[in-house]
Motif scaffolding. Sequence first.
Motif, PDB file in Angstrom:
ATOM      1  N   MET A   1      67.003  -2.334  -7.884  1.00  0.00           N
ATOM      2  CA  MET A   1      66.134  -3.428  -7.460  1.00  0.00           C
ATOM      3  C   MET A   1      65.029  -3.624  -8.507  1.00  0.00           C
ATOM      4  O   MET A   1      64.368  -2.671  -8.887  1.00  0.00           O
ATOM      5  CB  MET A   1      65.516  -3.096  -6.089  1.00  0.00           C
ATOM      6  CG  MET A   1      64.581  -4.158  -5.552  1.00  0.00           C
ATOM      7  SD  MET A   1      63.839  -3.713  -3.949  1.00  0.00           S
ATOM      8  CE  MET A   1      65.289  -3.736  -2.893  1.00  0.00           C
ATOM      9  N   GLU A   4      59.592  -6.529  -9.240  1.00  0.00           N
ATOM     10  CA  GLU A   4      58.928  -7.627  -8.538  1.00  0.00           C
ATOM     11  C   GLU A   4      59.555  -7.844  -7.161  1.00  0.00           C
ATOM     12  O   GLU A   4      58.850  -8.139  -6.194  1.00  0.00           O
ATOM     13  CB  GLU A   4      58.998  -8.912  -9.376  1.00  0.00           C
ATOM     14  CG  GLU A   4      58.257  -8.832 -10.705  1.00  0.00           C
ATOM     15  CD  GLU A   4      56.760  -8.581 -10.550  1.00  0.00           C
ATOM     16  OE1 GLU A   4      56.224  -8.802  -9.443  1.00  0.00           O
ATOM     17  OE2 GLU A   4      56.127  -8.157 -11.527  1.00  0.00           O
ATOM     18  N   GLN A   5      60.874  -7.691  -7.069  1.00  0.00           N
ATOM     19  CA  GLN A   5      61.543  -7.829  -5.776  1.00  0.00           C
ATOM     20  C   GLN A   5      61.154  -6.685  -4.853  1.00  0.00           C
ATOM     21  O   GLN A   5      60.940  -6.877  -3.648  1.00  0.00           O
ATOM     22  CB  GLN A   5      63.063  -7.853  -5.972  1.00  0.00           C
ATOM     23  CG  GLN A   5      63.848  -8.165  -4.707  1.00  0.00           C
ATOM     24  CD  GLN A   5      63.537  -9.556  -4.172  1.00  0.00           C
ATOM     25  OE1 GLN A   5      63.541 -10.533  -4.910  1.00  0.00           O
ATOM     26  NE2 GLN A   5      63.261  -9.657  -2.874  1.00  0.00           N
ATOM     27  N   PHE A   6      61.048  -5.469  -5.423  1.00  0.00           N
ATOM     28  CA  PHE A   6      60.631  -4.322  -4.615  1.00  0.00           C
ATOM     29  C   PHE A   6      59.233  -4.541  -4.040  1.00  0.00           C
ATOM     30  O   PHE A   6      58.986  -4.295  -2.853  1.00  0.00           O
ATOM     31  CB  PHE A   6      60.654  -3.049  -5.456  1.00  0.00           C
ATOM     32  CG  PHE A   6      60.023  -1.866  -4.769  1.00  0.00           C
ATOM     33  CD1 PHE A   6      60.709  -1.165  -3.792  1.00  0.00           C
ATOM     34  CD2 PHE A   6      58.720  -1.482  -5.074  1.00  0.00           C
ATOM     35  CE1 PHE A   6      60.115  -0.095  -3.134  1.00  0.00           C
ATOM     36  CE2 PHE A   6      58.124  -0.415  -4.423  1.00  0.00           C
ATOM     37  CZ  PHE A   6      58.828   0.281  -3.444  1.00  0.00           C
ATOM     38  N   LYS A   8      57.720  -7.271  -3.467  1.00  0.00           N
ATOM     39  CA  LYS A   8      57.760  -8.354  -2.482  1.00  0.00           C
ATOM     40  C   LYS A   8      58.273  -7.857  -1.130  1.00  0.00           C
ATOM     41  O   LYS A   8      57.770  -8.259  -0.070  1.00  0.00           O
ATOM     42  CB  LYS A   8      58.656  -9.481  -3.000  1.00  0.00           C
ATOM     43  CG  LYS A   8      58.756 -10.678  -2.089  1.00  0.00           C
ATOM     44  CD  LYS A   8      59.657 -11.743  -2.701  1.00  0.00           C
ATOM     45  CE  LYS A   8      59.803 -12.952  -1.770  1.00  0.00           C
ATOM     46  NZ  LYS A   8      60.711 -13.982  -2.353  1.00  0.00           N
ATOM     47  N   ASP A   9      59.263  -6.951  -1.175  1.00  0.00           N
ATOM     48  CA  ASP A   9      59.906  -6.488   0.057  1.00  0.00           C
ATOM     49  C   ASP A   9      59.365  -5.150   0.561  1.00  0.00           C
ATOM     50  O   ASP A   9      59.789  -4.669   1.620  1.00  0.00           O
ATOM     51  CB  ASP A   9      61.420  -6.325  -0.176  1.00  0.00           C
ATOM     52  CG  ASP A   9      62.101  -7.641  -0.521  1.00  0.00           C
ATOM     53  OD1 ASP A   9      61.506  -8.701  -0.244  1.00  0.00           O
ATOM     54  OD2 ASP A   9      63.216  -7.609  -1.069  1.00  0.00           O
ATOM     55  N   GLN A  10      58.432  -4.527  -0.158  1.00  0.00           N
ATOM     56  CA  GLN A  10      58.027  -3.153   0.118  1.00  0.00           C
ATOM     57  C   GLN A  10      57.593  -2.929   1.567  1.00  0.00           C
ATOM     58  O   GLN A  10      57.942  -1.926   2.191  1.00  0.00           O
ATOM     59  CB  GLN A  10      56.898  -2.741  -0.821  1.00  0.00           C
ATOM     60  CG  GLN A  10      56.487  -1.277  -0.692  1.00  0.00           C
ATOM     61  CD  GLN A  10      55.354  -0.916  -1.650  1.00  0.00           C
ATOM     62  OE1 GLN A  10      54.736  -1.791  -2.276  1.00  0.00           O
ATOM     63  NE2 GLN A  10      55.075   0.371  -1.767  1.00  0.00           N
ATOM     64  N   LYS A  12      58.515  -4.151   4.301  1.00  0.00           N
ATOM     65  CA  LYS A  12      59.570  -4.111   5.319  1.00  0.00           C
ATOM     66  C   LYS A  12      60.673  -3.103   4.998  1.00  0.00           C
ATOM     67  O   LYS A  12      61.619  -2.949   5.786  1.00  0.00           O
ATOM     68  CB  LYS A  12      60.178  -5.506   5.510  1.00  0.00           C
ATOM     69  CG  LYS A  12      60.805  -6.104   4.265  1.00  0.00           C
ATOM     70  CD  LYS A  12      61.261  -7.532   4.524  1.00  0.00           C
ATOM     71  CE  LYS A  12      61.876  -8.152   3.277  1.00  0.00           C
ATOM     72  NZ  LYS A  12      62.261  -9.561   3.493  1.00  0.00           N
ATOM     73  N   LEU A  13      60.568  -2.423   3.851  1.00  0.00           N
ATOM     74  CA  LEU A  13      61.569  -1.428   3.476  1.00  0.00           C
ATOM     75  C   LEU A  13      61.211  -0.064   4.064  1.00  0.00           C
ATOM     76  O   LEU A  13      60.033   0.306   4.133  1.00  0.00           O
ATOM     77  CB  LEU A  13      61.670  -1.319   1.959  1.00  0.00           C
ATOM     78  CG  LEU A  13      62.217  -2.529   1.205  1.00  0.00           C
ATOM     79  CD1 LEU A  13      62.123  -2.301  -0.305  1.00  0.00           C
ATOM     80  CD2 LEU A  13      63.663  -2.808   1.599  1.00  0.00           C
ATOM     81  N   GLN A  14      62.220   0.693   4.456  1.00  0.00           N
ATOM     82  CA  GLN A  14      62.000   2.046   4.969  1.00  0.00           C
ATOM     83  C   GLN A  14      61.608   2.974   3.817  1.00  0.00           C
ATOM     84  O   GLN A  14      62.183   2.914   2.735  1.00  0.00           O
ATOM     85  CB  GLN A  14      63.277   2.562   5.636  1.00  0.00           C
ATOM     86  CG  GLN A  14      63.136   3.952   6.246  1.00  0.00           C
ATOM     87  CD  GLN A  14      64.420   4.398   6.932  1.00  0.00           C
ATOM     88  OE1 GLN A  14      65.371   3.622   7.064  1.00  0.00           O
ATOM     89  NE2 GLN A  14      64.445   5.643   7.385  1.00  0.00           N
ATOM     90  N   GLN A  39      51.204   3.457  -0.776  1.00  0.00           N
ATOM     91  CA  GLN A  39      51.981   3.465   0.460  1.00  0.00           C
ATOM     92  C   GLN A  39      52.168   4.882   1.005  1.00  0.00           C
ATOM     93  O   GLN A  39      52.039   5.114   2.205  1.00  0.00           O
ATOM     94  CB  GLN A  39      53.355   2.836   0.214  1.00  0.00           C
ATOM     95  CG  GLN A  39      54.259   2.842   1.452  1.00  0.00           C
ATOM     96  CD  GLN A  39      55.656   2.338   1.145  1.00  0.00           C
ATOM     97  OE1 GLN A  39      56.006   2.112  -0.005  1.00  0.00           O
ATOM     98  NE2 GLN A  39      56.467   2.160   2.181  1.00  0.00           N
ATOM     99  N   GLU A 127      67.568   0.790  -2.433  1.00  0.00           N
ATOM    100  CA  GLU A 127      66.180   0.312  -2.453  1.00  0.00           C
ATOM    101  C   GLU A 127      65.211   1.322  -3.063  1.00  0.00           C
ATOM    102  O   GLU A 127      64.024   1.038  -3.201  1.00  0.00           O
ATOM    103  CB  GLU A 127      65.713  -0.067  -1.052  1.00  0.00           C
ATOM    104  CG  GLU A 127      65.777   1.048  -0.044  1.00  0.00           C
ATOM    105  CD  GLU A 127      67.100   1.090   0.707  1.00  0.00           C
ATOM    106  OE1 GLU A 127      67.092   1.523   1.872  1.00  0.00           O
ATOM    107  OE2 GLU A 127      68.135   0.682   0.130  1.00  0.00           O
TER     108      GLU A 127
END
Length: 331
Positions: A1, A4-6, A8-10, A12-14, A39, A127
């Motif tokens: 991944m 930038e995509q990570f 953006k989605d961080q 909601k990712l487990q 995080q 991910e």
Amino acid sequence: MEVEQFLKDQAKLQLQPVYVITGSEDYLHRKAGKALKHQILAGNEDLGLGSFVGDKTSFAEVREELTTLSFFGGKRLAWVEQADDFVSKNRPALEKYFQAPSSNGVLILETSSWPSNTKLSKMLAKEALITCEAPSRKESLVAWCIAQGKNIHDKPLANDAANLLVELIGPDLGRLDQEIAKLACYAADNPKINAKDVDMLVGQGHVEKVWVLFDHIGQGNQRAAFQLLFELFEQGEEPMKLLGAFSSHLRKLAYAGRFAMQDKPMAFALEKAGFFSFTKTSAEAQLRKIGRKKINKVLTWLIETDTGMKGGSQIPPKTLMERLLAMLCSK
């Protein structure tokens, strides 16, 4: 991944027990690492973080960090920088750890590469692999600079300013970000950063000086063009920085030349190439003086000069610049 995509989605990712941050762009490494650290540790960075350098640590030290209970609760973070050798030397131990990771900590491995055909790669969650590479296309770098100025530094960049910045700096996101930050302060009273700001602050006026030099070429005054180049050398200007300004200008001329060869009106060709209305007259004179035959060779000459300055030639950089100017002035 991609990073930038990570990012953006961080949210909601487990959270994963192991992350690999890989790639050649240090700026993106730091950006991904900062987001993960925030995080995982949530304000306990001073006490919950164990930092290691890959070639100076053992797997046992890293594992101990991961299995130790956090003093304030939550998870611990074991961060292994420059981990390529660490991964190679400890592959069997890491494979066992990937199968049964500690519930007390999160492991981050920072590497320059992460081959997809290894057992470790196949064991890592999709991910949890964060790739950090700068855009390879100039258009993408320009778009990145514009977005960085607007979203990170709260100062828009004009398209020509972003183009010039990429020409001067190249695909180094860390340096590009630093220059955008300085430009945002420099142009604080202006609605946006323009090409003039980039030239004065980053190019140290090279673009303006190079424009005068090319005006001499357009006027057929080769002697004045060479004299200005020699004066710039005497003032301590570095050939590599001058080449950046040369490159920015010549690429625009070459682009305009291609349009003109397609029987497009000269005014249209110059506008498409990025020349402003008040510069079109002198740009047209420069283009006509260089001529159709040479304008087709310009990009090749630039690549040869750039390669030579970066170690591909034994000719001194100043001499390479003089040779480039001589080719432009030749009949």
